[in-house]
Write an enzyme that holds these catalytic residues in place. Structure first.
Site, short mmCIF file in Angstrom:
data_model
loop_
_atom_site.label_atom_id
_atom_site.label_comp_id
_atom_site.label_asym_id
_atom_site.label_seq_id
_atom_site.Cartn_x
_atom_site.Cartn_y
_atom_site.Cartn_z
NE ARG A 1 -4.73 5.86 0.11
CZ ARG A 1 -5.65 5.93 1.15
NH1 ARG A 1 -6.65 5.92 2.11
NH2 ARG A 1 -5.88 4.33 0.98
CG PHE B 1 -2.41 0.25 1.03
CD1 PHE B 1 -2.93 -1.34 0.61
CD2 PHE B 1 -3.55 1.20 0.93
CE1 PHE B 1 -4.27 -1.67 0.69
CE2 PHE B 1 -4.44 1.02 0.31
CZ PHE B 1 -5.02 -0.66 -0.06
#
Ligand code: FAD
Length: 600
Positions: free
Chosen positions: A299, A140
């Site tokens: 992100r 991730f």
């Protein structure tokens, strides 16, 4: 309207992971009189929509040697040395937070991660598995090793079902489809809430010794969002209106991969499993922004990179506002096994078969780093000095502990809701068993809520009537344009006056549906009023923070300013005026994890 009073030892608002963990633990610890209120069916809470995974350094898989940072993973043979550690997970989270996360809280989050994942497993949660039957893990963004435990791309659904069953087993009482309108705090002591039973439209006062909020996030303040319709930040707005401050509200996370124009999430696991991002020239543009981590940078960085590509004319789609997410090289078998929900969503909402063609995506509002300030026991704090609001607790996305600082890493949020929900459960139990009192209610506590509803139904405004839907639409567009991925002083100033105008217009907003039973029109209006209340705090906090850090990116102040801005924003309501801002130190271990340049 009747305002019947219902009494419990503990009232929990929110039946997502945070609220349900707290209820289950408090009950297990011997507090038997607990009511959990949820405005939607508990199992429809947004936790259940989480796809990608929950982080824990359980060391079940590692990259195959010699295959590079994006190569295949294999299970770690028994006896082989670990690739992950608590320290690595802590450091990744601190770096992800751009050094605004409280490091003591992050250490708790990460240390508790391992046992919470095993606890889920022992309660029967069906995780995906490695060939020898251990819990599988995937990569991730921002995590330096594969650490996300998952159940295909249904992770949140599995976790929520598991913990909900346990809460039922422990006798927790759920009030499904009860909408909470008001939080009762007097003399800094929390005494209960006011709620509407959505089915009947009746208003009730719920009187309790302790109240906990696990009311989730507020991504619905933006036009393009991954968040469910219910994520309107009611909890933060109610707390703020009751005099509790809000912390770090300027930090809103934009996820890099929402479906083009719709915002619906394509989980980060798409990139974790090896998906690429490309622009209209077919370039994997992340090599210009994060040459090492590429698509698996955090992100904030990936969303900004996409937005720069779009702004500079390299976007895709009729309006050039999209980017391609390409998973065609992953193959049918892997996609069907690991990303079945994504396959279905892309097909149903875009008519795209991700096995064969890239899917158009764009950045989308996703997660709220800020919220109701708490300590690591879920105890809500009243000010920058850390004084408690007696009997009031919060955990999960509505709270700010703060473990995510200026930017959250994917898979750390299911973890946060579970770990701090559980911790709140223990401290609530201790508080009740330690002899907490049922403090008296103010006179007619439901009056204000009843009057709000009456006002929204009153037709005397005639032609001056304003439409809730139009106000809500204008606000979301304004938040996206002026308080989105990139911000500057002019845009934020304009947003502040705009939100004030919209709040004024809301005074004349009226609903069409005047019935009592299941009046979703009323609920929508109350939610819009909440969005208007806390959006002002997001804008004011963002305007004051003259630096760029994590998800808060000021084009007029592009640098991170550690000299002046390693501090949390605390915003108090000030009547109808702009919020009063003060600041609180960040807990930093200067020897162990001093601030560094954040490069990926
Ligand atoms: C699409 C999507 C995918 C995600 N994927 C991941 C992931 O893979 N990994 C990860 O770590 N994180 C993920 N996240 C983030 C994570 O799911 C959430 O941050 C977390 O689940 C929040 O849990 P919670 O318990 O705080 O709130 P929620 O699960 O949102 O629950 C909020 C509860 O509050 C109740 N409520 C709210 N207001 C009221 C009111 N006025 N009256 C009564 N009840 C009220 C709701 O009914 C609900 O029960 C994802 C988020 C989204 C949107």
């Amino acid at each position: 309207m009747s305002t019947e009073t219902i009494t419990h030892d503990v009232i929990i608002v929110g039946a997502g992971l945070a609220g349900t963990w707290a209820a289950m633990i408090a009950s297990q610890e011997g507090v038997k009189d607990i009511g959990v209120l949820s405005k939607i069916h508990p199992l429809r809470s947004h936790s259940g929509a989480a796809q990608g995974g929950i982080a824990a350094a359980i060391n079940n898989v590692r990259p195959v040697a010699g295959t590079g940072p994006r190569g295949p993973l294999e299970q770690i043979p028994a006896g082989d040395s670990a690739v992950d550690s608590i320290e690595t997970h802590v450091f990744d989270t601190i770096k992800g937070s751009d050094w605004l996360g409280d490091q003591d809280a992050i250490e708790i989050l990460v240390s508790d991660a391992i046992n919470i994942v095993y606890e889920y497993e022992h309660m029967g949660c069906v995780f995906s598995r490695t060939p020898d039957g251990r819990i599988a893990q995937r990569r991730f963004g921002g995590h330096s090793v594969p650490r996300a435990c998952y159940a295909a791309d249904w992770t949140g659904h599995m976790l929520l079902q598991t913990i909900h069953e346990q809460a039922l087993r422990h006798g927790v009482h759920f009030y499904s489809e009860w909408y909470v309108l008001d939080l009762i705090i007097e003399d800094n002591i929390c005494r209960g809430v006011v709620a509407m039973d959505v089915l009947t439209g009746e208003i009730h006062t719920l009187h309790a010794k302790a109240v906990m909020f696990g009311t989730g996030g507020y991504g619905r303040a933006f036009k393009i969002s991954t968040n469910a319709h219910a994520n309107t930040g009611d909890g933060v707005a109610m707390a703020y209106n009751a005099g509790v401050p809000l912390m770090d509200m300027e930090f809103v996370q934009f996820h890099p991969t929402g479906l083009y124009r719709l915002g619906i999430l394509m989980t980060e696991a798409c990139r974790g499993e090896g998906g690429y991002l490309t622009n209209n020239k077919g370039e994997r543009f992340m090599e210009h922004y994060a040459p090492d981590k590429m698509e698996l940078a955090p992100r904030d960085l990936v969303s900004r990179s996409e937005q720069i590509e779009i702004n500079e004319g390299r976007g895709i789609g009729p309006d050039g506002q999209g980017i391609y997410l390409d998973m065609t090289h992953l193959g049918r078998e892997k996609i069907e096994e690991r990303l079945p929900q994504v396959l279905e969503i892309a097909h149903n909402f875009m008519g795209v078969d991700i096995i064969k063609v890239p899917v158009p995506i764009q950045p989308t509002a996703h997660y709220s780093m800020g919220g109701i300030p708490t300590d690591a026991h879920g105890q809500v704090i009243a000010d920058a000095e850390g004084n408690p609001v007696v009997g009031f607790y919060a955990a999960g996305e509505c709270a700010c502990v703060s473990v995510h600082g200026a930017n959250r890493l994917g898979t750390n949020s299911l973890l946060e809701a579970s770990v701090f929900g559980r911790r709140a459960g223990y401290s609530i139990a201790e508080f009740i068993k330690g002899g907490a009192e049922l403090h008296p209610l103010p006179s007619d506590p439901g009056k204000q809520s009843s009057e709000r509803i009456k006002h929204l139904m009153d037709d005397s405004v005639g032609d001056n009537r304003e439409s809730v839907a139009e106000i809500s639409k204008a606000m979301k567009a304004m938040m996206t344009n002026n308080c989105g991925i990139f911000r500057d002083a002019d845009g934020l100033q304009a947003a502040l006056s705009n939100v004030k105008q919209l709040q004024n217009r809301f005074q004349n907003a009226r609903v069409m549906d005047k019935s009592k039973r299941f009046n979703t029109d009323i609920q929508g209006a109350l939610e819009t009023e909440n969005l208007l209340a806390f959006s002002e705090v997001i804008i004011a906090s963002a305007l004051a923070r003259t630096e760029s850090r994590g998800a808060h990116s000021r084009i007029d102040y592009p640098e991170r300013d550690d000299e002046n801005w390693i501090k949390h924003t605390i915003a108090h309501k000030n009547g109808g005026e702009l919020p009063v801002l003060s600041y609180k130190d960040v807990n930093i271990n200067w020897e162990k994890y001093p601030p560094q340049e954040r490069k990926y």
